[in-house]
Design a protein around this motif. Sequence first.
Motif, PDB file in Angstrom:
ATOM      1  N   VAL A   1       0.834  -1.202   0.000  1.00  0.00           N
ATOM      2  CA  VAL A   1       0.000   0.000   0.000  1.00  0.00           C
ATOM      3  C   VAL A   1       0.868   1.251   0.000  1.00  0.00           C
ATOM      4  N   ASP A   2       0.299   2.340  -0.547  1.00  0.00           N
ATOM      5  CA  ASP A   2       0.957   3.637  -0.525  1.00  0.00           C
ATOM      6  C   ASP A   2      -0.120   4.704  -0.563  1.00  0.00           C
ATOM      7  N   GLY A   3       0.032   5.722   0.254  1.00  0.00           N
ATOM      8  CA  GLY A   3      -0.936   6.808   0.300  1.00  0.00           C
ATOM      9  C   GLY A   3      -0.267   8.144   0.057  1.00  0.00           C
ATOM     10  N   SER A   4      -1.066   9.135  -0.351  1.00  0.00           N
ATOM     11  CA  SER A   4      -0.528  10.452  -0.636  1.00  0.00           C
ATOM     12  C   SER A   4      -1.585  11.521  -0.415  1.00  0.00           C
ATOM     13  N   SER A   5      -1.107  12.691  -0.040  1.00  0.00           N
ATOM     14  CA  SER A   5      -2.000  13.820   0.176  1.00  0.00           C
ATOM     15  C   SER A   5      -1.348  15.086  -0.382  1.00  0.00           C
ATOM     16  N   CYS A   6      -2.167  15.957  -0.971  1.00  0.00           N
ATOM     17  CA  CYS A   6      -1.673  17.246  -1.465  1.00  0.00           C
ATOM     18  C   CYS A   6      -2.816  18.256  -1.386  1.00  0.00           C
TER      19      CYS A   6
ATOM     20  N   THR B   1      -4.113  13.198   5.838  1.00  0.00           N
ATOM     21  CA  THR B   1      -2.665  13.345   5.803  1.00  0.00           C
ATOM     22  C   THR B   1      -2.093  12.172   5.010  1.00  0.00           C
ATOM     23  N   ASN B   2      -0.805  12.220   4.724  1.00  0.00           N
ATOM     24  CA  ASN B   2      -0.169  11.089   4.036  1.00  0.00           C
ATOM     25  C   ASN B   2      -0.335   9.804   4.828  1.00  0.00           C
ATOM     26  N   ASN B   3      -0.120   9.870   6.142  1.00  0.00           N
ATOM     27  CA  ASN B   3      -0.261   8.669   6.976  1.00  0.00           C
ATOM     28  C   ASN B   3      -1.701   8.168   7.010  1.00  0.00           C
ATOM     29  N   GLU B   4      -2.666   9.083   7.075  1.00  0.00           N
ATOM     30  CA  GLU B   4      -4.075   8.675   7.070  1.00  0.00           C
ATOM     31  C   GLU B   4      -4.437   8.008   5.748  1.00  0.00           C
ATOM     32  N   ALA B   5      -3.932   8.565   4.636  1.00  0.00           N
ATOM     33  CA  ALA B   5      -4.187   7.966   3.326  1.00  0.00           C
ATOM     34  C   ALA B   5      -3.567   6.572   3.248  1.00  0.00           C
ATOM     35  N   GLU B   6      -2.392   6.423   3.809  1.00  0.00           N
ATOM     36  CA  GLU B   6      -1.723   5.119   3.828  1.00  0.00           C
ATOM     37  C   GLU B   6      -2.523   4.121   4.676  1.00  0.00           C
ATOM     38  N   TRP B   7      -3.030   4.583   5.811  1.00  0.00           N
ATOM     39  CA  TRP B   7      -3.833   3.736   6.703  1.00  0.00           C
ATOM     40  C   TRP B   7      -5.122   3.304   6.008  1.00  0.00           C
ATOM     41  N   GLU B   8      -5.773   4.232   5.319  1.00  0.00           N
ATOM     42  CA  GLU B   8      -7.002   3.910   4.588  1.00  0.00           C
ATOM     43  C   GLU B   8      -6.724   2.890   3.485  1.00  0.00           C
ATOM     44  N   ALA B   9      -5.564   2.984   2.837  1.00  0.00           N
ATOM     45  CA  ALA B   9      -5.194   2.007   1.805  1.00  0.00           C
ATOM     46  C   ALA B   9      -5.027   0.627   2.427  1.00  0.00           C
TER      47      ALA B   9
ATOM     48  N   SER C   1       4.158  -1.422   3.836  1.00  0.00           N
ATOM     49  CA  SER C   1       3.909   0.006   3.666  1.00  0.00           C
ATOM     50  C   SER C   1       5.225   0.739   3.894  1.00  0.00           C
ATOM     51  N   ASP C   2       5.385   1.885   3.252  1.00  0.00           N
ATOM     52  CA  ASP C   2       6.590   2.668   3.491  1.00  0.00           C
ATOM     53  C   ASP C   2       6.395   3.677   4.626  1.00  0.00           C
ATOM     54  N   SER C   3       5.265   3.604   5.301  1.00  0.00           N
ATOM     55  CA  SER C   3       4.981   4.491   6.430  1.00  0.00           C
ATOM     56  C   SER C   3       5.321   3.786   7.743  1.00  0.00           C
ATOM     57  N   GLN C   4       6.314   4.308   8.448  1.00  0.00           N
ATOM     58  CA  GLN C   4       6.700   3.724   9.734  1.00  0.00           C
ATOM     59  C   GLN C   4       5.542   3.787  10.726  1.00  0.00           C
ATOM     60  N   LEU C   5       4.755   4.863  10.681  1.00  0.00           N
ATOM     61  CA  LEU C   5       3.612   5.002  11.582  1.00  0.00           C
ATOM     62  C   LEU C   5       2.572   3.910  11.317  1.00  0.00           C
TER      63      LEU C   5
ATOM     64  N   GLU D   1       2.809  -1.663  17.849  1.00  0.00           N
ATOM     65  CA  GLU D   1       3.959  -1.019  18.485  1.00  0.00           C
ATOM     66  C   GLU D   1       3.693   0.451  18.792  1.00  0.00           C
ATOM     67  N   TYR D   2       2.803   1.077  18.025  1.00  0.00           N
ATOM     68  CA  TYR D   2       2.468   2.487  18.197  1.00  0.00           C
ATOM     69  C   TYR D   2       1.015   2.613  18.615  1.00  0.00           C
ATOM     70  N   GLU D   3       0.693   3.766  19.178  1.00  0.00           N
ATOM     71  CA  GLU D   3      -0.676   4.075  19.557  1.00  0.00           C
ATOM     72  C   GLU D   3      -1.127   5.311  18.772  1.00  0.00           C
ATOM     73  N   ALA D   4      -2.329   5.253  18.206  1.00  0.00           N
ATOM     74  CA  ALA D   4      -2.845   6.366  17.410  1.00  0.00           C
ATOM     75  C   ALA D   4      -3.177   7.563  18.289  1.00  0.00           C
ATOM     76  N   ARG D   5      -2.949   8.768  17.733  1.00  0.00           N
ATOM     77  CA  ARG D   5      -3.275  10.000  18.442  1.00  0.00           C
ATOM     78  C   ARG D   5      -4.380  10.790  17.763  1.00  0.00           C
ATOM     79  N   GLU D   6      -4.394  10.769  16.426  1.00  0.00           N
ATOM     80  CA  GLU D   6      -5.402  11.516  15.674  1.00  0.00           C
ATOM     81  C   GLU D   6      -6.705  10.727  15.635  1.00  0.00           C
ATOM     82  N   ASP D   7      -7.824  11.467  15.603  1.00  0.00           N
ATOM     83  CA  ASP D   7      -9.153  10.833  15.613  1.00  0.00           C
ATOM     84  C   ASP D   7      -9.342   9.825  14.487  1.00  0.00           C
ATOM     85  N   LEU D   8      -8.988  10.224  13.252  1.00  0.00           N
ATOM     86  CA  LEU D   8      -9.201   9.325  12.111  1.00  0.00           C
ATOM     87  C   LEU D   8      -8.373   8.044  12.259  1.00  0.00           C
ATOM     88  N   MET D   9      -7.176   8.161  12.766  1.00  0.00           N
ATOM     89  CA  MET D   9      -6.324   6.990  12.953  1.00  0.00           C
ATOM     90  C   MET D   9      -6.828   6.107  14.090  1.00  0.00           C
ATOM     91  N   MET D  10      -7.449   6.692  15.109  1.00  0.00           N
ATOM     92  CA  MET D  10      -7.975   5.919  16.229  1.00  0.00           C
ATOM     93  C   MET D  10      -9.166   5.060  15.810  1.00  0.00           C
TER      94      MET D  10
END
Length: 101
Positions: free
Chosen positions: A17-22, A51-59, A79-83, A91-100
């Motif tokens: 997967v790969d996500g992008s935002s602009c 965000t790029n990370n949110e787009a990657e998560w959605e993918a 994924s190329d997103s460490q988050l 290993e990580y915990e989400a902070r943003e609402d969409l990621m949670m």
Amino acid sequence: MEENSSESEKGTWKLSVDGSSCLTGSGAGLVLTSPDGWMLEYALRFKFKATNNEAEWEALKAGLTIAKHLEVQRIEASSDSQLVVGLANGEYEAREDLMMK
């Protein structure tokens, strides 16, 4: 030992997967590959700001949803997103609402 290793990989699907935002929007791409090399490629355009990370998560979520509908039993996602990798591995915990969600 090598035979066991190849046996365990047999039947494993691959998800990339790969996500992008602009400024003009956000989206993602994903490729789901069967154990015998059959590939499904998807391009997603989101109707919400991400965000790029949110787009990657959605993918990742979309790819796993597709795999579930195909009744995939084993999958390896990348994924190329460490988050995103850290969230998926617990290993990580989400902070943003969409990621949670």
